[in-house]
Design an enzyme around this catalytic site. Structure first.
Site, PDB file in Angstrom:
ATOM      1  N   GLU A   1       0.417  -1.455   4.594  1.00 25.17           N
ATOM      2  CA  GLU A   1       0.868  -0.109   4.734  1.00 25.17           C
ATOM      3  C   GLU A   1       2.322  -0.043   5.129  1.00 25.17           C
ATOM      4  O   GLU A   1       2.872   0.854   4.354  1.00 25.17           O
ATOM      5  CB  GLU A   1      -0.117   0.582   5.826  1.00 25.17           C
ATOM      6  CG  GLU A   1       0.288   2.337   5.810  1.00 25.17           C
ATOM      7  CD  GLU A   1      -0.446   2.666   6.947  1.00 25.17           C
ATOM      8  OE1 GLU A   1      -1.712   2.498   6.861  1.00 25.17           O
ATOM      9  OE2 GLU A   1      -0.078   3.918   7.255  1.00 25.17           O
TER      10      GLU A   1
ATOM     11  N   ARG B   1      -5.215   7.273  16.951  1.00 26.05           N
ATOM     12  CA  ARG B   1      -6.792   7.074  16.333  1.00 26.05           C
ATOM     13  C   ARG B   1      -7.623   6.564  17.276  1.00 26.05           C
ATOM     14  O   ARG B   1      -8.693   6.860  17.505  1.00 26.05           O
ATOM     15  CB  ARG B   1      -6.710   6.532  15.212  1.00 26.05           C
ATOM     16  CG  ARG B   1      -7.804   7.000  14.243  1.00 26.05           C
ATOM     17  CD  ARG B   1      -7.676   6.348  12.777  1.00 26.05           C
ATOM     18  NE  ARG B   1      -7.297   7.189  12.018  1.00 26.05           N
ATOM     19  CZ  ARG B   1      -8.054   8.215  11.272  1.00 26.05           C
ATOM     20  NH1 ARG B   1      -9.191   8.397  11.611  1.00 26.05           N
ATOM     21  NH2 ARG B   1      -7.343   9.041  10.314  1.00 26.05           N
TER      22      ARG B   1
ATOM     23  N   GLN C   1       0.921  -1.299  -0.215  1.00 29.90           N
ATOM     24  CA  GLN C   1      -0.107   0.010  -0.049  1.00 29.90           C
ATOM     25  C   GLN C   1       0.738   1.155  -0.092  1.00 29.90           C
ATOM     26  O   GLN C   1       0.440   2.464  -0.279  1.00 29.90           O
ATOM     27  CB  GLN C   1      -0.872   0.100   1.197  1.00 29.90           C
ATOM     28  CG  GLN C   1      -1.905  -1.242   1.474  1.00 29.90           C
ATOM     29  CD  GLN C   1      -2.724  -0.982   2.592  1.00 29.90           C
ATOM     30  OE1 GLN C   1      -2.665  -1.936   3.362  1.00 29.90           O
ATOM     31  NE2 GLN C   1      -3.454   0.155   3.289  1.00 29.90           N
TER      32      GLN C   1
ATOM     33  N   GLU D   1     -12.871   3.061   5.416  1.00 33.35           N
ATOM     34  CA  GLU D   1     -12.942   2.361   6.770  1.00 33.35           C
ATOM     35  C   GLU D   1     -14.186   2.562   7.423  1.00 33.35           C
ATOM     36  O   GLU D   1     -14.714   1.568   8.400  1.00 33.35           O
ATOM     37  CB  GLU D   1     -11.736   3.114   7.547  1.00 33.35           C
ATOM     38  CG  GLU D   1     -10.267   2.789   7.159  1.00 33.35           C
ATOM     39  CD  GLU D   1      -9.213   3.483   7.766  1.00 33.35           C
ATOM     40  OE1 GLU D   1      -9.328   4.828   7.538  1.00 33.35           O
ATOM     41  OE2 GLU D   1      -8.610   2.864   8.334  1.00 33.35           O
TER      42      GLU D   1
ATOM     43  N   ARG E   1      -7.817  -1.464   8.890  1.00 32.95           N
ATOM     44  CA  ARG E   1      -9.017  -0.745   8.403  1.00 32.95           C
ATOM     45  C   ARG E   1      -9.628  -0.357   9.885  1.00 32.95           C
ATOM     46  O   ARG E   1     -10.065  -1.190  10.485  1.00 32.95           O
ATOM     47  CB  ARG E   1     -10.104  -1.805   7.826  1.00 32.95           C
ATOM     48  CG  ARG E   1     -11.060  -1.046   7.227  1.00 32.95           C
ATOM     49  CD  ARG E   1     -11.837  -2.162   6.234  1.00 32.95           C
ATOM     50  NE  ARG E   1     -12.625  -1.523   5.338  1.00 32.95           N
ATOM     51  CZ  ARG E   1     -13.453  -2.186   4.510  1.00 32.95           C
ATOM     52  NH1 ARG E   1     -13.504  -3.678   4.447  1.00 32.95           N
ATOM     53  NH2 ARG E   1     -14.221  -1.654   3.663  1.00 32.95           N
TER      54      ARG E   1
ATOM     55  N   THR F   1      -4.004  11.031  10.761  1.00 31.57           N
ATOM     56  CA  THR F   1      -3.722  11.850  11.994  1.00 31.57           C
ATOM     57  C   THR F   1      -2.134  12.620  11.891  1.00 31.57           C
ATOM     58  O   THR F   1      -2.121  13.571  12.651  1.00 31.57           O
ATOM     59  CB  THR F   1      -3.687  10.783  13.133  1.00 31.57           C
ATOM     60  OG1 THR F   1      -2.925   9.753  13.048  1.00 31.57           O
ATOM     61  CG2 THR F   1      -4.996  10.170  13.187  1.00 31.57           C
TER      62      THR F   1
HETATM   63  N1  LUZ Z   1      -2.543   5.026   8.388  1.00 28.65           N
HETATM   64  C1  LUZ Z   1      -1.882   6.033   8.869  1.00 28.65           C
HETATM   65  C2  LUZ Z   1      -3.860   5.092   8.649  1.00 28.65           C
HETATM   66  O1  LUZ Z   1      -0.633   6.035   8.641  1.00 28.65           O
HETATM   67  N2  LUZ Z   1      -2.303   7.333   9.759  1.00 28.65           N
HETATM   68  C3  LUZ Z   1      -3.634   7.289   9.802  1.00 28.65           C
HETATM   69  O2  LUZ Z   1      -3.949   8.367  10.381  1.00 28.65           O
HETATM   70  C4  LUZ Z   1      -4.415   6.049   9.361  1.00 28.65           C
HETATM   71  N3  LUZ Z   1      -5.840   6.227   9.524  1.00 28.65           N
HETATM   72  C5  LUZ Z   1      -6.531   5.274   9.224  1.00 28.65           C
HETATM   73  C6  LUZ Z   1      -6.008   4.252   8.558  1.00 28.65           C
HETATM   74  N4  LUZ Z   1      -4.764   4.222   8.204  1.00 28.65           N
HETATM   75 MO1  MOS Z   2      -5.194   1.681   6.540  1.00 34.58          MO
HETATM   76  S1  MOS Z   2      -5.797   0.631   8.227  1.00 34.58           S
HETATM   77  O1  MOS Z   2      -6.183   2.627   5.833  1.00 34.58           O
HETATM   78  O2  MOS Z   2      -3.813   1.060   5.879  1.00 34.58           O
END
Ligand code: LUZ
Ligand code: MOS
Length: 767
Positions: free
Chosen positions: A226, A304, A191, A703, A336, A433
């Site tokens: 991510e 979060r 991602q 999400e 998510r 955030t």
């Molecule tokens: N990923 C991130 C996220 O790095 N920062 C965020 O605030 C976030 N919020 C939701 C899902 N992924």
């Molecule tokens: Mo995300 S939890 O939006 O990689």
């Protein structure tokens, strides 16, 4: 508009990592992970493994030319263990062989001798021992200490929330191909292409411009890719760099489940106080996040949790503290909702407990406390609220009063089967955030035949972002969508991207695309203005109109004329979300571009003889803004709800006391299937056409809907209480059929049958 991938998905032509044709001479990797959760390595024996026919080389930390460090937020995570291991499955060595079979066979021949150290799996224990990833954070509003006196009733309890396996259909993996001048082409199921690029750059000591990370699409991410795609790309890159050969590693499902982190389990303690009119006056909560062995994204996830600790409610006095606790589990990561769902579960548990003690339905407390426009969350942001609008629309549209009556009547006339109902409001803030991450870029080329090619930093992972980006360009240029192509995401085309995450990908990359297309359209209009002698030029259905009249020119002719006049037909654009800011010292600011709201009513039927249950209905009113693509958005909501139901009811991540994952395959980890899907699933749009910061006013949808699934837990709780009002139902998740059965036949006074007896105590009503 249909998802542009639907045809190739259905006929199997869509290209995922494992579909990339292999270059002759490609080698295959496999990682050896620690069999022990915590200890000191005293010997690593590779000789037998090296004897396996086909094995080329085995890499350890000693082979890393740059830094042995992959931590994204905090540098606390080696790529390959040096002297310590911190979790079961932690990569220690990377075998590379001529075949995947040989690589895997060699992994089984590696032997490691470890002096074991004590293993911590419980976040409360970690916190008590001072094992914290970062210092705790506290959000405060008002003054809870004084506010308890204004309350007529105060309740305390504790919660244990389990994690969740991402279970993307495509497992983690990478394929790295050396290029001339020491460059590497890195195909990664990620991602975050830039995160992969940065990580490989650090590990190999190569400048980022040498590293081309390419992503066509993912077979799902859900947050699991991510940051945790980085290590597999780094391992392949390490081997490819040394051997000057292409190296591929696509994880086996069991490797993926054992070696990667999941949604964070949380423990929490809460205290909630209400006044006689059911207003929540004060709320205190302490979260113990089970971070796993290193930071990964845990600090951001923890933030979060705090942001969403009051869900959709306005509470004047709040004190919320969170600890990120270091345990000997694989580092937990984005999933998510990113900590938000855990925060929301706890406030919903607090409300459920208060309702039970006050002998009310929870919905009367929920409804009385929905946040209104102009009110602020504990972090200081004043909201434009749709909470009550969603709630009231749900009440009338689905006749929730009749649903509640029908359930009461059913429960009166049935003994073996009991129904339960719960309401689940959701409020989710849209933006990373971490404010600096809220930026994106697009590169748009119009070719001389009028066709359009677009590159952005967005990763298509099934959520339909590429389709939405096509829609943006089609709308600005007023051309058919089949004239527009989205290119694979590539760090050579788009640099310094934020990951596709936080539900913000279509917003941010869509806005960047909008900016680029608008700039090109403006130049084209200027060309037309000169030709037709008026500045009143618009594009409509591929035609060029001057002063509202047909000119006989179409899009293609105008593009060609611009080319002849040497006008640029390309644009690279940058979008940075405006208005957002946050002061981490004060824990106040305006971190979100906007909030997404919604409410669901959920109904279940429990078989009280067996403990099994079905979801009868989930009926939702969701704040779409002005949806750009109702099919895609509906798909996101359906998927999110089922994923949320899975998390809350059947997906049980089990680590034993030694930190070994026992639920390491789909035979031991139950995921929702078609039978878990609500029998009735209704989704109604609340169309809000406000001037929000969403792309074309179409609010983010990735999400937020997952959190409707939380309501299932409370619907089950209510069904159990209908069977046995004295049942002891601890706030632990998931609510598996076993737990339902135990709860049905439990008694509040004999909480000892449960591992985590509910600590809820009734402090009395003062009035
Ligand atoms: N990923 C991130 C996220 O790095 N920062 C965020 O605030 C976030 N919020 C939701 C899902 N992924
Ligand atoms: Mo995300 S939890 O939006 O990689």
């Amino acid at each position: 508009m249909k998802n542009i991938d639907s045809h190739t998905h259905v006929n199997g032509q869509s290209v995922y990592l494992d579909d990339i044709p292999l270059i002759h001479g490609t080698l295959f990797g496999a990682a050896y992970g620690s069999p022990i959760a915590h200890g000191i390595i005293t010997a690593l024996e590779l000789e037998d493994a090296l004897q396996v026919p086909g094995v080329v080389r085995i890499f350890t930390y000693k082979d890393i030319p740059g830094e042995n460090q992959i931590g994204g937020i905090i540098p606390d995570e080696p790529l390959l263990a040096e002297h310590h291991v911190h979790f079961c499955g932690m990569p220690v060595a990377f075998v590379v062989a001529h075949t995947l079979e040989a690589a895997r066979a060699a992994v089984h021949k590696i032997k490691m001798i470890i002096d074991p150290l004590p293993v911590i799996t419980d976040p409360r224990e970690a916190q008590a021992k001072g094992e914290l990833i970062i210092p705790p954070r506290t959000f405060t509003m008002g003054n809870t200490t004084q506010a308890w006196q204004q309350c007529t009733s105060v309740f305390e309890g504790s919660v244990d929330i389990n994690g969740q396996e991402h279970l993307y259909i495509e497992t983690q993996g990478a394929y790295v191909v050396p290029q001339e001048h020491n460059a590497l082409r890195i195909h990664s199921s990620t991602q975050g292409p830039t995160a992969v690029q940065r990580t490989v750059s650090k590990v190999l000591g190569l400048p980022m411009h040498q590293l081309e990370v390419v992503v066509t699409r993912l077979g799902g991410g859900f947050g699991g890719k991510e940051d945790q795609a980085n290590m597999w790309a780094a391992l392949c890159a390490l081997a490819a760099w040394h051997l000057k050969r292409p190296v591929k590693y696509a994880l086996h499902r069991m490797e993926d489940m054992v070696m990667t982190g999941k949604r964070h389990p949380y423990a929490a303690d809460f205290k909630i106080g209400l006044d006689a009119s059911l207003k929540i006056i004060a709320y205190e909560v302490t979260f113990y996040q089970n971070a796993g062995a290193s930071a990964d994204l845990s600090p951001a996830v923890m933030a979060r949790t705090l942001f969403h600790c009051t869900n959709s409610y306005f509470i004047p006095h709040v004190k919320a503290t969170a600890y990120s606790c270091r345990t000997n589990l694989p580092p937990n990561t984005a999933f998510r909702g990113f900590g938000g769902p855990q925060g929301m579960f706890v406030i919903e548990a607090a409300i459920a407990l208060a309702a039970e003690k006050l002998q009310l339905d929870a919905c009367s407390i929920q409804k009385a406390n929905l946040i209104q426009s102009g009110e602020a969350f504990p972090y200081g942001q004043v909201v434009q609220s749709e909470a009550a609008n969603c709630w009231e629309k749900m009440e009338t549209l689905y006749d929730t009063a009749a649903m509640r009556e029908a359930v009461k009547a059913f429960n009166k006339s049935n003994h073996q089967y009991k129904k339960g109902i719960a309401f689940m409001p959701v409020c989710f803030g849209i933006s990373f955030t971490n404010t600096l991450m809220n930026n994106a870029r697009a590169l748009v080329h119009v070719y001389t035949d009028g066709s359009v090619g677009i590159s952005t930093g967005a990763i298509e992972m099934g959520q339909g972002v590429n389709t939405k980006i096509v829609q943006v360009a089609a709308r600005i240029f007023s051309i058919p969508t089949d004239k527009i192509k989205i290119n694979p995401t590539n760090t050579y085309n788009i640099a310094n991207t934020s990951p596709s995450a936080a539900s913000a990908t279509a917003d941010m990359n869509g806005k960047a695309t909008l900016i680029a297309c608008t700039a090109i359209a403006a130049r084209l209009k200027q060309v037309a203005a000169t030709v037709f002698g008026t500045t009143n030029i618009i594009f409509e259905n591929e035609q060029v109109l001057a002063n509202g009249e047909s000119t006989g020119w179409d899009w293609k002719k105008l593009v060609h004329e611009a080319y002849i006049q040497r006008v640029s037909l390309s644009e690279h654009s940058h979008y940075a979300t405006p208005e957002i800011h946050y002061d981490i010292n004060k824990e106040k600011g305006h971190p979100f571009a906007y909030h997404v709201f919604g409410t669901a009513i959920l109904e279940v039927t429990v078989d009280c003889l067996r403990g099994t249950y079905v979801t009868d209905a989930v009926k939702v009113v969701h704040d779409f803004g002005a949806s750009m693509n109702t099919d895609i958005d509906r798909g996101q909501i359906e998927g999110g709800i089922v994923q949320g139901i899975g998390w809350m009811t059947m997906e049980e991540v089990v680590y034993d006391k030694e930190g070994r994952l026992r639920s390491n395959a789909l035979s031991t980890y139950k995921v929702p299937d078609i039978y878990a899907v609500p029998k009735e699933l209704l989704i109604e749009a609340l169309q809000t056409r406000q001037d929000n910061l969403a792309i074309f006013g179409s609010k983010a949808v990735g999400e937020p809907p997952l959190m409707y699934g939380i309501g299932i837990w409370f619907a089950l709780r209510n069904a159990i209480s209908a069977f046995s009002p004295s049942a002891n139902i601890p706030f632990t998740t998931p609510m598996t059929p076993e737990k339902v059965l135990m709860a049905l036949h439990s008694k509040k006074a004999t909480g000892d049958i449960h591992q985590h007896a509910e600590k809820a105590s009734y402090l009395g009503i003062n009035h």
